[in-house]
Motif scaffolding. Structure first.
Motif, mmCIF file in Angstrom:
data_model
loop_
_atom_site.group_PDB
_atom_site.id
_atom_site.type_symbol
_atom_site.label_atom_id
_atom_site.label_comp_id
_atom_site.label_asym_id
_atom_site.label_seq_id
_atom_site.Cartn_x
_atom_site.Cartn_y
_atom_site.Cartn_z
ATOM 1 N N LEU A 30 54.515 25.700 15.019
ATOM 2 C CA LEU A 30 55.731 26.289 14.101
ATOM 3 C C LEU A 30 56.830 25.258 14.998
ATOM 4 O O LEU A 30 57.709 24.636 13.989
ATOM 5 N N LEU A 31 56.939 24.832 16.316
ATOM 6 C CA LEU A 31 58.054 24.391 16.421
ATOM 7 C C LEU A 31 57.462 23.060 17.336
ATOM 8 O O LEU A 31 56.923 23.196 18.662
ATOM 9 N N ARG A 47 66.256 17.393 30.603
ATOM 10 C CA ARG A 47 66.060 16.404 31.205
ATOM 11 C C ARG A 47 64.587 15.707 30.107
ATOM 12 O O ARG A 47 63.694 16.318 31.166
ATOM 13 N N ASP A 48 64.388 15.002 29.240
ATOM 14 C CA ASP A 48 62.612 14.712 28.778
ATOM 15 C C ASP A 48 62.361 16.470 28.935
ATOM 16 O O ASP A 48 60.812 16.029 29.125
ATOM 17 N N VAL A 49 62.294 17.365 28.117
ATOM 18 C CA VAL A 49 61.719 18.189 27.955
ATOM 19 C C VAL A 49 60.508 18.698 26.650
ATOM 20 O O VAL A 49 61.435 18.363 25.765
ATOM 21 N N GLY A 50 59.890 18.986 26.835
ATOM 22 C CA GLY A 50 58.314 18.751 25.386
ATOM 23 C C GLY A 50 57.743 19.702 25.583
ATOM 24 O O GLY A 50 56.976 20.167 26.495
ATOM 25 N N PHE A 51 57.454 20.639 24.901
ATOM 26 C CA PHE A 51 56.999 21.572 24.381
ATOM 27 C C PHE A 51 56.506 22.187 22.733
ATOM 28 O O PHE A 51 57.250 21.645 22.028
ATOM 29 N N SER A 52 55.037 22.483 22.328
ATOM 30 C CA SER A 52 54.739 23.017 21.444
ATOM 31 C C SER A 52 54.488 24.553 21.408
ATOM 32 O O SER A 52 53.869 25.348 22.388
ATOM 33 N N LEU A 53 55.050 25.391 19.762
ATOM 34 C CA LEU A 53 55.039 26.567 19.754
ATOM 35 C C LEU A 53 53.741 26.864 18.369
ATOM 36 O O LEU A 53 54.351 25.931 17.284
ATOM 37 N N GLU A 54 52.555 27.210 18.233
ATOM 38 C CA GLU A 54 51.949 27.500 17.431
ATOM 39 C C GLU A 54 52.504 28.891 16.684
ATOM 40 O O GLU A 54 53.252 29.158 17.217
ATOM 41 N N ARG A 55 52.208 28.795 14.769
ATOM 42 C CA ARG A 55 52.720 29.851 14.097
ATOM 43 C C ARG A 55 51.970 30.831 14.523
ATOM 44 O O ARG A 55 51.107 31.583 14.860
ATOM 45 N N GLY A 56 52.726 32.026 15.002
ATOM 46 C CA GLY A 56 52.313 33.904 15.496
ATOM 47 C C GLY A 56 52.105 33.520 17.083
ATOM 48 O O GLY A 56 52.002 34.490 17.446
ATOM 49 N N GLN A 57 52.134 32.562 17.186
ATOM 50 C CA GLN A 57 52.199 32.511 19.338
ATOM 51 C C GLN A 57 53.528 32.990 19.979
ATOM 52 O O GLN A 57 54.980 32.874 19.199
ATOM 53 N N SER A 58 53.514 32.978 20.571
ATOM 54 C CA SER A 58 55.102 33.115 21.855
ATOM 55 C C SER A 58 54.910 32.233 22.574
ATOM 56 O O SER A 58 53.824 31.798 23.491
ATOM 57 N N SER A 220 56.157 42.016 19.782
ATOM 58 C CA SER A 220 54.924 41.496 19.501
ATOM 59 C C SER A 220 53.987 42.321 18.526
ATOM 60 O O SER A 220 53.237 40.921 17.885
ATOM 61 N N GLU A 221 54.093 42.869 18.589
ATOM 62 C CA GLU A 221 53.767 43.642 17.298
ATOM 63 C C GLU A 221 54.271 43.247 15.829
ATOM 64 O O GLU A 221 54.074 42.756 14.982
ATOM 65 N N LEU A 222 55.476 42.455 15.619
ATOM 66 C CA LEU A 222 56.096 41.502 14.582
ATOM 67 C C LEU A 222 56.284 40.162 15.022
ATOM 68 O O LEU A 222 55.273 40.174 13.748
ATOM 69 N N ARG A 223 55.969 40.609 15.742
ATOM 70 C CA ARG A 223 54.937 38.410 15.801
ATOM 71 C C ARG A 223 53.316 39.094 15.193
ATOM 72 O O ARG A 223 53.709 37.350 14.721
ATOM 73 N N GLN A 224 52.456 39.351 16.020
ATOM 74 C CA GLN A 224 51.526 39.500 15.243
ATOM 75 C C GLN A 224 51.147 39.472 13.804
ATOM 76 O O GLN A 224 50.559 38.644 12.642
ATOM 77 N N GLU A 225 51.904 40.607 13.020
ATOM 78 C CA GLU A 225 52.260 41.239 11.828
ATOM 79 C C GLU A 225 52.802 40.386 10.937
ATOM 80 O O GLU A 225 51.948 40.248 9.578
ATOM 81 N N LEU A 226 53.494 39.593 11.471
ATOM 82 C CA LEU A 226 54.384 39.323 10.491
ATOM 83 C C LEU A 226 54.360 37.125 10.224
ATOM 84 O O LEU A 226 55.015 36.338 9.920
ATOM 85 N N ASP A 227 52.709 36.713 11.521
ATOM 86 C CA ASP A 227 53.052 35.633 12.000
ATOM 87 C C ASP A 227 54.440 34.379 12.468
ATOM 88 O O ASP A 227 54.741 34.484 11.756
ATOM 89 N N ILE A 228 55.028 35.550 13.298
ATOM 90 C CA ILE A 228 56.338 34.839 13.549
ATOM 91 C C ILE A 228 56.038 34.063 14.535
ATOM 92 O O ILE A 228 55.648 34.672 15.454
ATOM 93 N N GLY A 229 56.594 33.037 15.002
ATOM 94 C CA GLY A 229 56.597 32.915 16.501
ATOM 95 C C GLY A 229 58.316 32.714 17.549
ATOM 96 O O GLY A 229 59.131 33.295 16.435
ATOM 97 N N LEU A 230 57.547 33.693 18.531
ATOM 98 C CA LEU A 230 58.528 33.800 19.570
ATOM 99 C C LEU A 230 58.612 33.432 20.124
ATOM 100 O O LEU A 230 57.434 32.285 21.115
ATOM 101 N N LEU A 231 59.724 33.049 20.639
ATOM 102 C CA LEU A 231 60.234 31.642 21.358
ATOM 103 C C LEU A 231 61.376 32.962 22.813
ATOM 104 O O LEU A 231 62.335 33.323 22.488
ATOM 105 N N LEU A 232 60.940 33.090 23.935
ATOM 106 C CA LEU A 232 61.018 33.805 24.379
ATOM 107 C C LEU A 232 62.187 33.498 25.834
ATOM 108 O O LEU A 232 61.214 32.462 27.127
ATOM 109 N N ILE A 233 62.806 33.625 26.155
ATOM 110 C CA ILE A 233 63.945 33.340 27.646
ATOM 111 C C ILE A 233 63.909 34.136 28.182
ATOM 112 O O ILE A 233 64.676 35.419 27.708
#
Length: 603
Positions: A30-31, A47-58, A220-233
């Motif tokens: 997703l991201l 500086r030089d930050v990289g990561f990836s987030l799958e759909r429905g994951q946090s 967590s429920e919304l993420r799993q049921e709506l397949d939303i990706g969550l970026l938590l700070i």
């Protein structure tokens, strides 16, 4: 993602609001963030930050203040200021590069594909407009629907996020709702347009532990049921470990390490991650719980006497020869207090009793509205009880003249929750810390300046901060100044009202180390008010659990945490974040361990 066999409350609310929850979304990344760098002028902050987030994951970005967490989030959301800011690298949402998009093409993504939950709901909502009128702005992102249909969808999503009486919430102004309810409103408005990605910036940092659990369960429920990706700070590593599938550890704008939550917390590779791990209260419950031993070698005022003698000589509450085995230093018996609110009597404190031995720490815990704040205001003489007695060092607090009460307060000091609002922003640190000495006319001018320098050194601050104002200090430095101000008169009782709730875990650990050291060296008695039970277990000797103005349970920390008797106490303890170890796969469940079990299994 497996399709549920039964319709959940979330799905039911979406169905009635006209949304089809069972329409599948494409799988995959997703991201994607690659080589992200952010600079303010010549100052590189990321500086030089990289990561990836799958759909429905946090995924959780963790680190202390200044690590670059919020800057990364704002870069993804394109919310950084335009002037003198340089952003380079690649950010892809659903495979589409977004950093280089013109504003007119990126703006429609906000709300519809990119949702944002800010840290402070009180400042995120307009105080002079009703919740409903502001909700219609989010509902407008759904497309061409009339006002009545939008209202139905708003009420449905309010029900979806667990708000009681959605109609009342819709018609209310922000100040008429609690912090937890406002945070649910923001979450509801964020998920209403069904975005692909939600960025949540410290969404529970100011909430009670039980409300925090409800909010995180909801996300967590919304993420799993709506397949939303969550970026938590977050700076709460226990929350990150419990709620996120993967973690990115940041320091000074650079990635220290990344991986699954299990990898990072079971076997942290970087020194910084290991240091953060050691500072998590839930993972280190006995870190500060050594028996205090006051040596009373500090010299009092200008007379060269031990602290206890000096305080007694100057009208204080300490008595020579006191010990943890003698009569209680603080004794609260059957205290009751009523307030009038909107023509109704509110029983804020109902027959509250607790006792604190000299040189120990007693904690008052409970949710907002439990009576904690009223209890400490009564102890400090800021309110008068309707009935009951309060004594400190054997002397009654109430029924005194103004002059007597002033003398009592000299040795009964308070450290507020938010040092930024409790310190005069126009004063320099030297004047802030010296003011109590000026008010009580303690010593000479030169002696006061020397005392200020001594107390600043005792809380770990250099002389260079004397000329600074609060705005030029970090959060941890401001809280140390507040503690120095409370200690400069050499009190024997210090009331600590959520003293670390707004601080990063590493800064919090430094403050707690300081408080524990001062207690050992001087024999201070602490009354510690907190909603963070993991923290209470670290710092307190005894605990009183308050609910709706009453003490429902009290005892030693060991008794309360190991053998809770009241259902409400068990509910509070159940809300402490447990370190989850994600077991990936379609048919696997997340398994949790207690902090003690996890700490034993951690190298």
């Amino acid at each position: 993602m497996a399709v549920p066999t039964q319709e959940t409350p979330t799905q039911d609310a979406l169905r009635r609001s006209g949304k089809d929850n069972n329409v599948p979304r494409p799988n995959g990344t997703l991201l994607s963030v690659e080589n992200l760098a952010v600079a303010y002028g010549r100052n590189a902050v990321v500086r030089d930050v990289g990561f990836s987030l799958e759909r429905g994951q946090s995924l959780a970005l963790i680190g202390e203040s200044g690590s670059g967490k919020s800057t990364i989030a704002k870069a993804i959301l394109r919310l950084l200021p335009h002037d003198d800011v340089t952003v380079t690298g690649n950010v892809r949402l659903d495979g589409r590069e977004t950093l280089g998009l013109p504003d007119r093409q990126f703006r429609p993504l906000r709300g519809r594909q990119l949702g944002f939950i800010p840290q402070d709901p009180g400042s995120a909502l307009n105080p002079v407009r009703t919740i409903g009128s502001q909700a219609h702005e989010a509902a407008g992102l759904l497309g061409g629907t009339d006002a009545e249909e939008r209202r139905s969808r708003i009420l449905a999503v309010f029900e979806q996020v667990g708000l009681p009486d959605p109609v009342r919430v819709y018609n209310s102004y922000p100040h008429q709702l609690s912090g937890g309810m406002l945070q649910r409103v923001l979450i509801g408005l964020t998920v209403l347009p069904r975005p692909s990605l939600i960025v949540a910036d410290e969404p529970t940092s100011a909430l009670d532990v039980t409300v925090q659990k409800l909010i995180l369960d909801m996300l967590s429920e919304l993420r799993q049921e709506l397949d939303i990706g969550l970026l938590l700070i977050t700076h709460d590593l226990a929350v990150a470990a419990e709620r996120a599938d993967s973690l990115v550890v940041l320091k000074d704008g650079a990635v220290q390490e990344s991986g699954t939550a299990r990898q990072v917390f079971e076997a942290p590779r970087s020194d910084y991650a290991r240091s953060l791990h050691a500072d998590v209260p839930a993972l280190n419950p006995d870190r500060y719980r050594s028996q205090p031993s006051a040596h009373n070698q500090e010299q009092a005022d200008d007379g060269g006497l031990p602290v206890s003698v000096g305080l007694a000589q100057f009208g204080g509450l300490a008595q020579p020869g006191g010990s943890a085995d003698s009569a209680p230093h603080i004794d609260v018996r059957g205290v009751t207090k009523r307030f009038s609110s909107r023509g109704k009597d509110v029983l804020a404190v109902d027959g509250v009793s607790f006792a604190v031995k000299r040189g120990t720490t007693h904690a008052l815990v409970g949710e907002s509205g439990s009576g904690k704040t009223t209890a400490i205001r009564l102890l400090l003489g800021l309110e008068q009880p309707d009935s009951g007695d309060i004594t400190v060092g054997g002397d009654g607090i109430h029924g005194r003249s103004h002059a007597d009460l002033r003398g009592v307060r000299r040795h009964l000091q308070l450290v507020y929750q938010n040092p930024f609002t409790s310190l005069d922003p126009t004063w320099r640190v030297s004047r802030i810390v010296r003011e109590p000495l000026d008010q009580f006319d303690v010593g000479s001018k030169a002696g006061r300046a020397e005392r200020v320098q001594e107390v600043l050194a005792s809380v770990g601050l250099p002389e260079s901060v004397l000329g600074r104002r609060p705005a030029h200090l970090s959060g941890g430095q401001r809280q140390r100044v507040a503690i120095a101000r409370a200690l400069v008169l050499r009190p024997d009782v210090v009331v600590l009202d959520e003293p670390t709730s707004a601080l990063d875990v590493s800064v919090q650990a430094g403050i707690l180390e300081l408080l524990a050291r001062m207690q050992r060296e001087v024999g201070l008695t602490y009354l510690f008010v907190s909603h963070d039970l993991a923290l209470v277990r670290q710092i307190a000797d005894t605990v009183s659990v308050l609910r709706r103005g009453q003490v429902v349970e009290d005892g030693t920390v060991e008794q309360i945490f190991s053998r809770p008797q009241h259902p409400y106490t068990r509910e509070l303890l159940d809300a402490i974040p447990r370190i989850s170890r994600p077991a990936h796969g379609p048919d696997t469940q997340h398994q949790s361990t207690t902090p003690e079990q996890f700490a034993e299994a951690t190298p």
